[in-house]
Design an enzyme around this catalytic site. Sequence first.
Site, mmCIF file in Angstrom:
data_model
loop_
_atom_site.group_PDB
_atom_site.id
_atom_site.type_symbol
_atom_site.label_atom_id
_atom_site.label_comp_id
_atom_site.label_asym_id
_atom_site.label_seq_id
_atom_site.Cartn_x
_atom_site.Cartn_y
_atom_site.Cartn_z
ATOM 1 N N GLU A 1 -12.122 13.541 67.294
ATOM 2 C CA GLU A 1 -11.986 12.045 67.666
ATOM 3 C C GLU A 1 -11.466 11.348 66.584
ATOM 4 O O GLU A 1 -11.977 11.162 65.508
ATOM 5 C CB GLU A 1 -13.468 11.609 67.926
ATOM 6 N N CYS B 1 -13.055 2.969 65.605
ATOM 7 C CA CYS B 1 -11.634 3.208 66.203
ATOM 8 C C CYS B 1 -11.243 3.027 67.484
ATOM 9 O O CYS B 1 -10.159 2.862 67.790
ATOM 10 C CB CYS B 1 -12.026 4.865 66.256
HETATM 11 P P1 NAD Z 1 -10.333 9.394 55.134
HETATM 12 O O1 NAD Z 1 -9.191 9.863 55.931
HETATM 13 O O2 NAD Z 1 -10.399 10.069 53.621
HETATM 14 O O3 NAD Z 1 -11.738 9.950 55.374
HETATM 15 C C1 NAD Z 1 -12.079 9.805 57.116
HETATM 16 C C2 NAD Z 1 -13.445 10.539 57.230
HETATM 17 O O4 NAD Z 1 -13.105 12.028 57.262
HETATM 18 C C3 NAD Z 1 -14.654 10.491 56.350
HETATM 19 O O5 NAD Z 1 -15.881 10.332 56.687
HETATM 20 C C4 NAD Z 1 -14.306 11.528 55.224
HETATM 21 O O6 NAD Z 1 -15.766 12.160 54.727
HETATM 22 C C5 NAD Z 1 -13.799 12.667 56.146
HETATM 23 N N1 NAD Z 1 -12.779 13.705 55.571
HETATM 24 C C6 NAD Z 1 -11.908 13.344 54.905
HETATM 25 N N2 NAD Z 1 -11.483 14.542 54.342
HETATM 26 C C7 NAD Z 1 -12.006 15.529 55.065
HETATM 27 C C8 NAD Z 1 -11.926 16.908 54.706
HETATM 28 N N3 NAD Z 1 -10.925 17.408 54.077
HETATM 29 N N4 NAD Z 1 -12.678 17.792 55.689
HETATM 30 C C9 NAD Z 1 -13.813 17.096 56.305
HETATM 31 N N5 NAD Z 1 -13.837 15.841 56.402
HETATM 32 C C10 NAD Z 1 -12.957 14.903 55.897
HETATM 33 O O7 NAD Z 1 -10.454 8.030 54.979
HETATM 34 P P2 NAD Z 1 -11.567 6.828 54.788
HETATM 35 O O8 NAD Z 1 -10.987 6.127 53.466
HETATM 36 O O9 NAD Z 1 -12.992 7.652 54.583
HETATM 37 O O10 NAD Z 1 -11.504 6.253 55.887
HETATM 38 C C11 NAD Z 1 -10.273 5.261 56.336
HETATM 39 C C12 NAD Z 1 -9.803 5.695 57.551
HETATM 40 O O11 NAD Z 1 -10.532 6.883 58.295
HETATM 41 C C13 NAD Z 1 -9.534 4.677 58.528
HETATM 42 O O12 NAD Z 1 -8.025 4.415 58.261
HETATM 43 C C14 NAD Z 1 -9.659 5.174 59.845
HETATM 44 O O13 NAD Z 1 -8.317 5.708 60.272
HETATM 45 C C15 NAD Z 1 -10.184 6.425 59.525
HETATM 46 N N6 NAD Z 1 -11.736 6.854 60.169
HETATM 47 C C16 NAD Z 1 -11.697 6.978 61.586
HETATM 48 C C17 NAD Z 1 -13.185 6.862 62.068
HETATM 49 C C18 NAD Z 1 -13.171 6.998 63.741
HETATM 50 O O14 NAD Z 1 -14.017 6.578 64.087
HETATM 51 N N7 NAD Z 1 -12.135 7.739 64.568
HETATM 52 C C19 NAD Z 1 -14.181 6.827 61.200
HETATM 53 C C20 NAD Z 1 -13.991 6.752 59.861
HETATM 54 C C21 NAD Z 1 -12.726 6.624 59.337
#
Ligand code: NAD
Length: 478
Positions: free
Chosen positions: A250, A284
């Site tokens: 997702e 999202c």
């Molecule tokens: P990010 O890309 O670092 O992290 C997004 C999420 O993924 C976080 O919950 C993080 O803990 C997890 N994550 C990151 N690297 C991971 C890995 N290697 N393995 C497993 N989990 C991992 O970004 P962020 O600064 O935390 O959030 C910003 C971006 O994330 C936003 O621009 C948005 O696009 C996206 N986001 C999307 C949703 C959604 O509902 N689809 C939710 C949260 C964040």
Amino acid sequence: MTYPKLSLYIDGEFIHGGDRPTQDILNPATGQVIAQLPHATPQDLDRALAAAARAFEAWKKSSPIERSKVLRKVSELARARAQDIGRGITLDQGKPLAESVGEVMFCAEHAEWHAEECRRIYGRVIPARHPAVRQTVLREPVGVVAAFSPWNFPFNQAIRKAAAAVGAGCSVILKGPEDAPSAVQAIAQLFHDAGLPKGVLNVVWGVPSEVSTHLIESPVVRKITFTGSTAVGKMLAAKASSLMKRSTMELGGHAPVIVCDDADVDAAVALMVGFKFRNAGQVCISPTRFYIQEGVYDRFVADFVAKTRALKVGNGLAEGTQMGPLAQARRVGAVAGFVDDARERGASILVGGAPIPGVGNFFAPTVVADLPDQARLLHEEPFGPVAGMIRFKTIDEALQRANALPYGLASYVFTRSNHNAHVLSTGLASGMVSVNHLGLALAETPFGGINDSGMGSEGGSETFDGYLNTKFITQLNG
Ligand code: NAD
């Protein structure tokens, strides 16, 4: 201020202390440290894997009635504890208390829905070519699931994954969001108190890339489910598929809203302002690109700006707050980057446009217009309180521009014409389309995207598809 004690949850035990590394948990409205989160050591992760593998052997044979009872109890307990769980979410994630409590109350239904649906995981009998042969199709749980849930809807996203895995007869290791952990901590307690056998659900925390690598590479794990950014999702899905493991993703979105000349503009503005700035736009399916037909553009934008200006931004615990802070300090810089880029390229900032000075990660609700095609805001997911307004002439043009991005999660349409509604809802390249109202993310309806927004659905009658293998048995009765 009450905030839960944070721990790992492994093999039915809540674990903290020892010489585990810990992480500060911050209140995004004040910047204050409110708790310490223990990170799992590699030995903790191995213990969780062993517990989940052991628990799966028994849980896969449990009757659907037993699974259903546990899930129903989880939903009852969640509703009873919604105020406390909601307060924790506001403290570590920032959203207004009414939204946090609402998230728990609304998402208790996910546990209930899976309690109902798990009793209907049917196979089928295929008529055979010979009277002595019986051909049956069974649906069996895939095995141990590694689940990764994000911080924007910390209760919602995690309970959907846990309920689907548990309902299907899988066991699960859930890595919750380290930035906002209280909701997943509460979920562990809910399942524990609802009588889930030990080891069926385990909760771990740590450095995301280290935990996900450890879990995905383990031969014990058979399925990965992730909600988060497209970039991370692609990385995890690639790793999973290189090991021939199933995955549900997702991912991000960049939802277009198409408002036609024949729309009920007042209703569209009222719905969209509330929805745009809910959870400070960190959603999202948040509407981000507003394509407004030229006949109603000026009126829509003027009303939208007026309502945006009137929003009350503040600490989510304060009475009357309509929008809280961004969940992390890093989001403030990220959102400012989108607005500054638009400004530098000549766009008009109609309201907001900058962080709010003082303590906390506050960014003013922002509306941007006259965006040049190259503006980052029109291409990358802003994930914040920013709306871009774009004027269009024809329905074909709106459709073509809405479909121009690789994302395909949610889309919104406002029109009184059946013809426009049909052309747009069938023509939009997205997993979900909501016409003239807000109707997404219900327990009984499938939630999921296409293209860069991911694969697989959560919710609806599709919800167990990603957690079940199909087994064909053909038997000759001698
Ligand atoms: P990010 O890309 O670092 O992290 C997004 C999420 O993924 C976080 O919950 C993080 O803990 C997890 N994550 C990151 N690297 C991971 C890995 N290697 N393995 C497993 N989990 C991992 O970004 P962020 O600064 O935390 O959030 C910003 C971006 O994330 C936003 O621009 C948005 O696009 C996206 N986001 C999307 C949703 C959604 O509902 N689809 C939710 C949260 C964040």
